[in-house]
Each structure stands twice: as C-alpha cells, then as structure tokens.
Design a protein around this motif. Sequence first.
Motif, PDB file in Angstrom:
ATOM      1  N   GLY A  82      38.609  47.813  43.853  1.00 11.81           N
ATOM      2  CA  GLY A  82      39.046  47.752  45.249  1.00 11.81           C
ATOM      3  C   GLY A  82      40.466  48.265  45.393  1.00 11.81           C
ATOM      4  N   GLN A  83      41.309  47.956  44.424  1.00  8.44           N
ATOM      5  CA  GLN A  83      42.687  48.437  44.496  1.00  8.44           C
ATOM      6  C   GLN A  83      42.740  49.960  44.372  1.00  8.44           C
ATOM      7  N   GLU A 150      44.766  45.555  57.208  1.00  4.77           N
ATOM      8  CA  GLU A 150      43.847  44.700  56.459  1.00  4.77           C
ATOM      9  C   GLU A 150      43.581  43.518  57.380  1.00  4.77           C
ATOM     10  N   ASP A 179      41.479  47.960  55.015  1.00  7.78           N
ATOM     11  CA  ASP A 179      40.814  47.244  53.920  1.00  7.78           C
ATOM     12  C   ASP A 179      39.932  46.161  54.553  1.00  7.78           C
ATOM     13  N   ALA A 201      36.559  46.268  48.566  1.00 11.07           N
ATOM     14  CA  ALA A 201      36.488  45.868  47.164  1.00 11.07           C
ATOM     15  C   ALA A 201      35.044  45.409  46.958  1.00 11.07           C
ATOM     16  N   THR A 203      33.786  44.718  44.348  1.00 12.96           N
ATOM     17  CA  THR A 203      33.960  43.639  43.370  1.00 12.96           C
ATOM     18  C   THR A 203      33.661  42.262  43.966  1.00 12.96           C
ATOM     19  N   LYS A 204      33.967  42.090  45.237  1.00 12.96           N
ATOM     20  CA  LYS A 204      33.882  40.767  45.875  1.00 12.96           C
ATOM     21  C   LYS A 204      32.458  40.512  46.387  1.00 12.96           C
ATOM     22  N   TRP A 334      37.295  36.307  44.498  1.00 12.95           N
ATOM     23  CA  TRP A 334      36.311  35.579  45.305  1.00 12.95           C
ATOM     24  C   TRP A 334      35.099  36.423  45.713  1.00 12.95           C
TER      25      TRP A 334
HETATM   26  C1  LIG Z   1      40.299  41.718  45.615  1.00  9.94           C
HETATM   27  C2  LIG Z   1      40.775  42.584  46.711  1.00  9.94           C
HETATM   28  C3  LIG Z   1      41.064  43.918  46.481  1.00  9.94           C
HETATM   29  C4  LIG Z   1      41.020  44.532  45.097  1.00  9.94           C
HETATM   30  O1  LIG Z   1      39.761  44.565  44.536  1.00  9.94           O
HETATM   31  P1  LIG Z   1      39.640  44.812  42.963  1.00  9.94           P
HETATM   32  O2  LIG Z   1      38.288  45.367  42.799  1.00  9.94           O
HETATM   33  O3  LIG Z   1      39.827  43.470  42.326  1.00  9.94           O
HETATM   34  O4  LIG Z   1      40.717  45.771  42.591  1.00  9.94           O
HETATM   35  C5  LIG Z   1      41.486  44.696  47.534  1.00  9.94           C
HETATM   36  N1  LIG Z   1      41.610  44.179  48.769  1.00  9.94           N
HETATM   37  C6  LIG Z   1      41.343  42.901  49.030  1.00  9.94           C
HETATM   38  C7  LIG Z   1      41.480  42.409  50.418  1.00  9.94           C
HETATM   39  C8  LIG Z   1      40.916  42.055  48.015  1.00  9.94           C
HETATM   40  O5  LIG Z   1      40.688  40.771  48.279  1.00  9.94           O
END
Ligand SMILES: *Cc1c(COP(=O)(O)O)cnc(C)c1O
Length: 402
Positions: A82-83, A150, A179, A201, A203-204, A334
């Motif tokens: 996400g970053q 964001e 974001d 992200a 990832t979340k 999370w």
């Molecule tokens: C966790 C997060 C990210 C980054 O995601 P990663 O995959 O961990 O790098 C970016 N923006 C927000 C709002 C997040 O909560």
Amino acid sequence: MDDLTQCVVTPSVSTEGFDPLGVAVHRASTIVFKDAAAYESRGQRGHQGYSYGLYGTPTTRTLEEMLTRLEQGARTFLVPSGQAANAMAVLPFLSKGDKILVVDTVYPPMRDFALRDLARLGVAVDFYDPMSPEDLERRLDSRTKMVWCESPGSTTMEVQDLPRIAALARSVGALVGCDNTWATPLNFKPLLHGADIVTEALTKYISGHSDVLMGSITVKDESLIEPVRGLMGRYGIGVSSDDTSLVLRGIETLGVRLKHSAEVASRLMDRIAAHPLVDGVLHPSRPACPGHEFWKRDFLGGSGVFSVLFKPEALQHVSAALDRFRVFAIGASWGGTRSLAAPMPIKRHRTAKEWPGDDLLLRLSVGLESEDELAADIVRFLSELTLRVAEAAPELERGRVS
Ligand SMILES: *Cc1c(COP(=O)(O)O)cnc(C)c1O
C-alpha cells in the motif's frame, strides 16, 4: 526431442472443456514471441499487451481489471505494498519546483516519503488541515501539482469533503490523489467524487487474511495511464502472480467480511463509548466524528476499524490493560480475519494543526471471531483499566496531602 530438451520445453495440452471459475497462477518473467518481427515490435503492444513478466500476467491483469471496475477508473496497477501505491501514485506527476499538498492526517510513512524523498527531489511539501478547505486554499498556488487526500484520516478518522477539495485543486490545475484503504471501493469511490487517482492497501481488507502485502493505483483518465506505467517500469516495480492469487481469493469475500466487521464494531463501539474512562470513540459513522456529514453524503458504508480516546487518568494504564485481551491480538496491519489492537501516538504526525487531545489513541480492528468473546475481551480490558485507575487514585491523593 531429446530428453534433456523435453525436460525444459513445456508441452501444450488442451484446455478445451476446462472452464474454472478462477484464474490460473501464471508465473513468468520471459514471454515468448511467435517470431522475430513480433519481438521487435513488442513496444507497440499497448498498455494491455504482454511483453515481460514485470509488466503483467493474465493473473495480475485479472485483479487489475476487477479493481478498475470497482473503482470505476481507466486502469489499475498493482504494486508490492500500500505504501508503494502511495509513492508511485505521486512520483510520476512531480518535478523539481512543483509543490504537493498532503493531508495532515496522512498514513505516517507517506508523510515521511514526502518530507524525505520528494523534498530531496526539489518538490515543495506542505500539509493541510483535513477539515478546513480554507486552509487548503491558503496553501494552494500555481506550483501545486498534487493534492493528496486520505479519508477518513489515519487513526483520527476525519472524513474529508472530497468534492470541495477536488474543485479547489482543479482551480490551480493540480491532480487529486486519495488513499482509500479504510473504506475500500465497496464503501467509497473517490474517482466519482473528484479524485484523479485512488490507492488501496490491498494488504488490509481486500486481501483480508494478513498474509500478503500489495497495493493498487487506479487512475481515472487514459492520460494518466502512461505516466504511472512508465515510471513503474523504470523503477522495476511489479508483483508476483502467486501473491496476486491470494488477493483474488480474499476479495471474493470482501463484501461479507466488511459488513460483518462494521456491524460488530458498531455494537462494540456503543459499549466502549459508555464507559466512564473513555473520552470518545472515533469512527465516521458516529455523529461526533469530524466530517460525519460527508461520510453520510458520500460513503456507502463503514468498516470495522475505529479509535478510542481515554480520560487523562486512564492513559498511563492503557498499555498494561491491553495484556488482558485474550482474543484481540496486538498488531498493526488491520483488516484481516483476526481482531487487532494497537496503541497509536498522534502528535508527532500532525504539523498543519496540532492534535488537541492526548498523545495516545487505541486503534481497534474487528475481525471475524465470536462477537460474545470480543465483547468479553473489551469488558476485561476496561475492568483492568478501572482497577488500575482506582489503585493509582489514593497515591495521587497522598501526593497532594504531603
Ligand atoms: C496500511 C496502510 C497503508 C500501507 O499499506 P502496506 O501494504 O502495509 O504498505 C497505506 N495507507 C493506509 C491508510 C494504511 O492503513
């Protein structure tokens, strides 16, 4: 063919009659061309063509296409986190002498990236108050090429008036990036509310099982495709089809996971907010949350991530009381199936407007465990907090007397 050759040439088998619901995991660096002419003209295959594994496989394109439809954009790019999505979303559009205005409540690594790396490239970096379009307007000038949003803000949950911010940015010709990780495209579609670029992200919530890192960048217009695609290629940024298949698996249940987490979170928040040592609960669905009216106007739902504010006398005991949790795990990323708790400092991450509260918020993410057991965990935590505050109180009294 000799055996040695046979061992390395993949035979083609029929896929006739094989019609699975999912997409295969296509692993490839090399992509073979039918002849030398096709190889020589590979640069003309366009942004959806296949020419090298780094630039996409049918697996990655499948997830990209799914996200493009959900975000209602022109094209999506997958990146390793996400970053990385946030960094790669702004880099192609900023040069020496340009300016970026970043929301003060931005994900902290994005603040760091702007202050260290964008500044090093000669880009002017400034932060604006998420709740004050007037503050943004004061800081906007003809050098401004990007306004970064964001919504809701990291940890403190301010919901931005995106259409108003986008109109201001457009008046100086700046692009708007957003974001959207908290909401996911199921609960908010920034491209329909004025943003030009949206990042997630994955990832979340979207991958949803805390076992893969990935991010996405979706652009609204065709004209934004080439700048992002070109920069990603030059930086050598791409993702594996194996990781992508995990995200494709996770996204299938995104709707039910999000809805469930939001509903359980809503009941847990009522319970937490009623406790005398709690000073407030921050979640866009709650009327006291800054920007609640924009959430009601623009969002389609909420998620299960919220933050808790404590009364001053409780603050020093929060960390110890967290150890009473049996179901909530302590951790940062999370949006997975497991409920998480993380104490978060705020003040060092705010510069446009000082954070008026105490420097500790407890961020909770509600997963898929039994609601009764999660509620019991909250009771255990709050009881421990009460006990510790009561134990500390007589000492305070004695301190005052002597
Ligand atoms: C966790 C997060 C990210 C980054 O995601 P990663 O995959 O961990 O790098 C970016 N923006 C927000 C709002 C997040 O909560």
